[in-house]
Enzyme design. Structure first.
Site, PDB file in Angstrom:
ATOM      1  N   GLY A   1     -29.790  29.800  -4.361  1.00  0.00           N
ATOM      2  CA  GLY A   1     -29.425  31.326  -4.078  1.00  0.00           C
ATOM      3  C   GLY A   1     -28.144  31.504  -3.512  1.00  0.00           C
ATOM      4  N   GLY A  28     -32.773  30.879   3.399  1.00  0.00           N
ATOM      5  CA  GLY A  28     -33.114  30.056   4.373  1.00  0.00           C
ATOM      6  C   GLY A  28     -33.759  30.548   5.538  1.00  0.00           C
ATOM      7  N   CYS A  33     -19.949  15.812   8.905  1.00  0.00           N
ATOM      8  CA  CYS A  33     -20.110  16.085  10.200  1.00  0.00           C
ATOM      9  C   CYS A  33     -19.737  14.732  11.145  1.00  0.00           C
ATOM     10  CB  CYS A  33     -21.763  16.448  10.290  1.00  0.00           C
ATOM     11  SG  CYS A  33     -22.655  15.143   9.480  1.00  0.00           S
ATOM     12  N   GLU A  52     -15.333  22.313  15.936  1.00  0.00           N
ATOM     13  CA  GLU A  52     -15.489  21.519  14.702  1.00  0.00           C
ATOM     14  C   GLU A  52     -14.564  22.563  13.536  1.00  0.00           C
ATOM     15  OE1 GLU A  52     -19.193  21.874  12.345  1.00  0.00           O
ATOM     16  OE2 GLU A  52     -19.049  19.502  12.076  1.00  0.00           O
TER      17      GLU A  52
HETATM   18  P1  NAD Z   1     -24.154  26.427   7.290  1.00  0.00           P
HETATM   19  O1  NAD Z   1     -24.588  26.352   8.842  1.00  0.00           O
HETATM   20  O2  NAD Z   1     -23.179  27.650   7.001  1.00  0.00           O
HETATM   21  O3  NAD Z   1     -25.246  26.385   6.259  1.00  0.00           O
HETATM   22  C1  NAD Z   1     -26.166  25.336   5.864  1.00  0.00           C
HETATM   23  C2  NAD Z   1     -27.118  26.083   5.266  1.00  0.00           C
HETATM   24  O4  NAD Z   1     -27.895  26.954   6.086  1.00  0.00           O
HETATM   25  C3  NAD Z   1     -26.935  26.592   3.902  1.00  0.00           C
HETATM   26  O5  NAD Z   1     -27.820  26.358   2.934  1.00  0.00           O
HETATM   27  C4  NAD Z   1     -26.875  27.997   4.239  1.00  0.00           C
HETATM   28  O6  NAD Z   1     -27.233  28.698   3.137  1.00  0.00           O
HETATM   29  C5  NAD Z   1     -28.121  28.084   5.342  1.00  0.00           C
HETATM   30  N1  NAD Z   1     -28.087  29.256   6.216  1.00  0.00           N
HETATM   31  C6  NAD Z   1     -27.272  30.222   6.578  1.00  0.00           C
HETATM   32  N2  NAD Z   1     -27.597  30.801   7.446  1.00  0.00           N
HETATM   33  C7  NAD Z   1     -28.927  30.548   7.654  1.00  0.00           C
HETATM   34  C8  NAD Z   1     -29.936  31.298   8.416  1.00  0.00           C
HETATM   35  N3  NAD Z   1     -29.803  32.152   9.449  1.00  0.00           N
HETATM   36  N4  NAD Z   1     -31.308  30.575   8.406  1.00  0.00           N
HETATM   37  C9  NAD Z   1     -31.627  29.538   7.725  1.00  0.00           C
HETATM   38  N5  NAD Z   1     -30.513  29.055   6.712  1.00  0.00           N
HETATM   39  C10 NAD Z   1     -29.312  29.400   6.923  1.00  0.00           C
HETATM   40  O7  NAD Z   1     -23.371  25.025   7.212  1.00  0.00           O
HETATM   41  P2  NAD Z   1     -22.292  24.846   5.851  1.00  0.00           P
HETATM   42  O8  NAD Z   1     -20.981  25.571   6.148  1.00  0.00           O
HETATM   43  O9  NAD Z   1     -23.134  24.833   4.679  1.00  0.00           O
HETATM   44  O10 NAD Z   1     -22.118  23.155   6.153  1.00  0.00           O
HETATM   45  C11 NAD Z   1     -21.210  22.817   7.148  1.00  0.00           C
HETATM   46  C12 NAD Z   1     -21.604  22.525   8.493  1.00  0.00           C
HETATM   47  O11 NAD Z   1     -22.906  21.473   8.388  1.00  0.00           O
HETATM   48  C13 NAD Z   1     -20.728  21.826   9.532  1.00  0.00           C
HETATM   49  O12 NAD Z   1     -20.943  22.501  10.524  1.00  0.00           O
HETATM   50  C14 NAD Z   1     -21.342  20.445   9.537  1.00  0.00           C
HETATM   51  O13 NAD Z   1     -21.082  19.732  10.804  1.00  0.00           O
HETATM   52  C15 NAD Z   1     -22.487  20.637   9.175  1.00  0.00           C
HETATM   53  N6  NAD Z   1     -23.305  19.111   8.910  1.00  0.00           N
HETATM   54  C16 NAD Z   1     -23.983  18.449   9.711  1.00  0.00           C
HETATM   55  C17 NAD Z   1     -24.461  17.176   9.236  1.00  0.00           C
HETATM   56  C18 NAD Z   1     -25.595  16.396  10.258  1.00  0.00           C
HETATM   57  O14 NAD Z   1     -26.023  15.689   9.708  1.00  0.00           O
HETATM   58  N7  NAD Z   1     -25.302  16.545  11.513  1.00  0.00           N
HETATM   59  C19 NAD Z   1     -24.143  16.844   8.133  1.00  0.00           C
HETATM   60  C20 NAD Z   1     -23.434  17.649   7.104  1.00  0.00           C
HETATM   61  C21 NAD Z   1     -22.869  18.811   7.565  1.00  0.00           C
END
Ligand code: NAD
Length: 491
Positions: free
Chosen positions: A211, A217, A289, A388
């Site tokens: 979605g 989420g 990440c 980041e």
């Molecule tokens: P994001 O935090 O914007 O979103 C991640 C997920 O969370 C998405 O599915 C989003 O729809 C959902 N989401 C957003 N708001 C939410 C809420 N309030 N409650 C629950 N779910 C919610 O991250 P992104 O832009 O999709 O990805 C990039 C980020 O992910 C970077 O900061 C990166 O470092 C991190 N990352 C971390 C790892 C790790 O293993 N440490 C791996 C990959 C990416």
């Protein structure tokens, strides 16, 4: 094609969803097609299905079935690997070479490691007899699945992260509602289609809810029917997940952001180390990440290191992600590109300069692109060196020896990963051991693997993904004490 129907998977049924939204190729801005855009009622049904499957199907108590289903899933995804590869390159903008590793093939193969673990894991442990308070008791510790897992994932490595949650969560006996990122619904929906059509995974055990709305989420964090939220994404969103989960005292498992350091010690092969740092820093346009985005080099050789690193970055440049030779493809969206450009402006305003890059590449009118960029002239207090950026941007800084390099590396709110390069392996190892991070590479060592726990110190997260430690995140621990039959101490 697996992607194009992009349905929801709820309670074993593939459903188109009451609304649809578009998914876009970040290299071209071309609309690839539509995906299901779930409404809250659909998420509610998915959670109910996962709850029912956990409470009433035999899944939670049958490790043999779980191992069988995970092997089936791995085999089925392998059969579709050509199709999934094209889909991943198109939807994620991932360079093709990565799909032979962490972007696709590796996590698909790794499912079998979790299948094996479900079979060989010691689910019960006998603590023996003891007489606390004079009551002679036989004690056992039993490990059980946590329950319903809400898995919330980002867009940068969708298969790796979706499967690194599904594999251990399912092996451990949980049921799952997977909520992928809005940018990559097709990758997750393809998984749902394969699960529904080609595996014996019982209805409700895996639900996939795509979605556009992030609030889907958040529903997983607040719903009392969900026992554990396994989240990967930014630290800011991780905080929101933790806050939301507090109301129901839900367990949270968080894999968050990073600003990892690449340390070059003064006895390292500088050219080799800088080439490695350049390659690592811009792979997948820096959208990883654990990517090392702070390059710490000996002060006496700083200018040489800048030149060597900048030359490699410029030579690699940006490329079409479909091309096997491409290292740095597009960034995921216009929003992400604008965010990176904001950091480039900030780096300049903070006194930084660009040894290479610094903006959009020429000749790419369509798609979302940033040139590989090397920022010089900042110290570790600059925001561009602390926050980041999630783009192909390296900040290079001088250090004054091993202690100083370790100090700078650890002077970060994050603690996800790191790298040390040095001629004397003992020295390099010693520096690696002092880094406050969840993973470290020494002289190019690769820590990625199904059996390797991955995760962060400090604001990079809570818990570990993959490995036995990652599997155990999805377990509860129950102690059972039974009064001894000998009559001794029976009151
Ligand atoms: P994001 O935090 O914007 O979103 C991640 C997920 O969370 C998405 O599915 C989003 O729809 C959902 N989401 C957003 N708001 C939410 C809420 N309030 N409650 C629950 N779910 C919610 O991250 P992104 O832009 O999709 O990805 C990039 C980020 O992910 C970077 O900061 C990166 O470092 C991190 N990352 C971390 C790892 C790790 O293993 N440490 C791996 C990959 C990416």
């Amino acid at each position: 094609m697996l992607g194009s129907s992009s349905p929801l998977l709820i309670d074993g049924e593939l459903v188109p969803g009451s609304r649809r939204f578009e998914t876009v190729n970040p290299a071209t801005e071309e609309v690839l097609g539509e995906a299901a855009d779930a409404v809250p009622e659909e998420m509610d049904r998915a959670i109910a299905a996962a709850r029912r499957a956990f409470d009433t199907s035999g899944w939670a108590t049958d490790p043999g079935l779980r191992a069988h289903c995970l092997r089936q899933l791995s085999e089925a995804l392998t059969r579709h690997s050509d199709e999934l590869r094209e889909l991943t390159v198109a939807e994620v903008g991932a360079p093709r070479f990565l799909t032979y590793g962490a972007q696709l093939d590796a996590p698909v193969a790794d499912l079998t490691w979790f299948a094996d673990l479900a079979e060989r894991y010691e689910w019960e442990h006998d603590l023996g007899r003891a007489s606390p308070m004079g009551m002679t008791s036989d004690r056992r510790v039993v490990r059980e699945p946590a329950g319903v897992v809400g898995a919330v994932t980002p867009w940068n490595f969708p298969h790796q992260i979706n499967l690194a949650k599904l594999g251990p969560a399912l092996a451990a006996g949980n049921t799952v509602v997977l909520k992928p990122a809005p940018e990559t619904p097709w990758c997750a929906a393809a998984l749902g289609v394969v699960i529904a059509e080609e595996t014996d995974i019982p209805p409700g055990v895996v639900n996939v809810v795509t979605g556009a709305d992030h609030a889907l989420g958040a529903m997983l964090s607040t719903d009392p029917r969900v026992d554990l939220v396994s989240f990967t994404g930014s630290t800011a969103t991780g905080r929101a997940v933790m806050r939301d989960a507090a109301e129901t005292v839900k367990r949270v498992f968080l894999e968050l952001g990073g600003k990892s350091a690449f340390i070059v010690l003064d006895d390292a092969d500088l050219r080799a180390a800088c080439s490695h740092a350049a390659f690592a820093g811009i792979t997948h346009a820096g959208q990883g990440c654990a990517i090392t985005t702070r390059l710490l080099v000996p002060r006496a050789r700083h200018d040489e290191a800048v030149e060597m690193t900048a030359t490699t970055m410029a030579k690699l440049g940006t490329g079409d992600p479909r091309d096997d030779r491409t290292v740095c493809g597009p960034v995921i969206s216009a929003r992400q590109r604008d965010r990176i450009e904001g950091y480039l402006d900030l780096a300049r305003a903070e006194g930084g300069a660009f040894a290479t890059g610094g903006g959009r590449p020429e000749g790419r009118a369509k798609g979302f692109w940033i040139e590989p960029t090397l920022v010089t002239g900042l110290d570790n207090t600059a925001r561009a060196a602390r926050e980041e950026i999630f783009g192909p941007v390296l900040v290079i800084m001088p250090h004054d020896g091993d202690d100083d390099a370790v100090r700078i590396a650890n002077d970060s709110p994050y603690g996800l990963s790191g790298a040390v390069h040095g001629g004397d392996p003992d020295r390099a190892r010693a520096a690696a051991r002092r880094l406050r991070t969840g993973t470290v590479s020494v002289n190019g060592g690769v820590w990625y693997g199904a059996d390797v726990p991955f995760g962060g110190y400090k604001q990079s997260g809570i818990g570990r993904e993959m490995g036995v430690a990652g599997f155990e995140e999805y377990l509860e621990t129950k102690a059972i004490a039974e009064i001894a039959r000998t009559g001794e101490g029976v009151g």
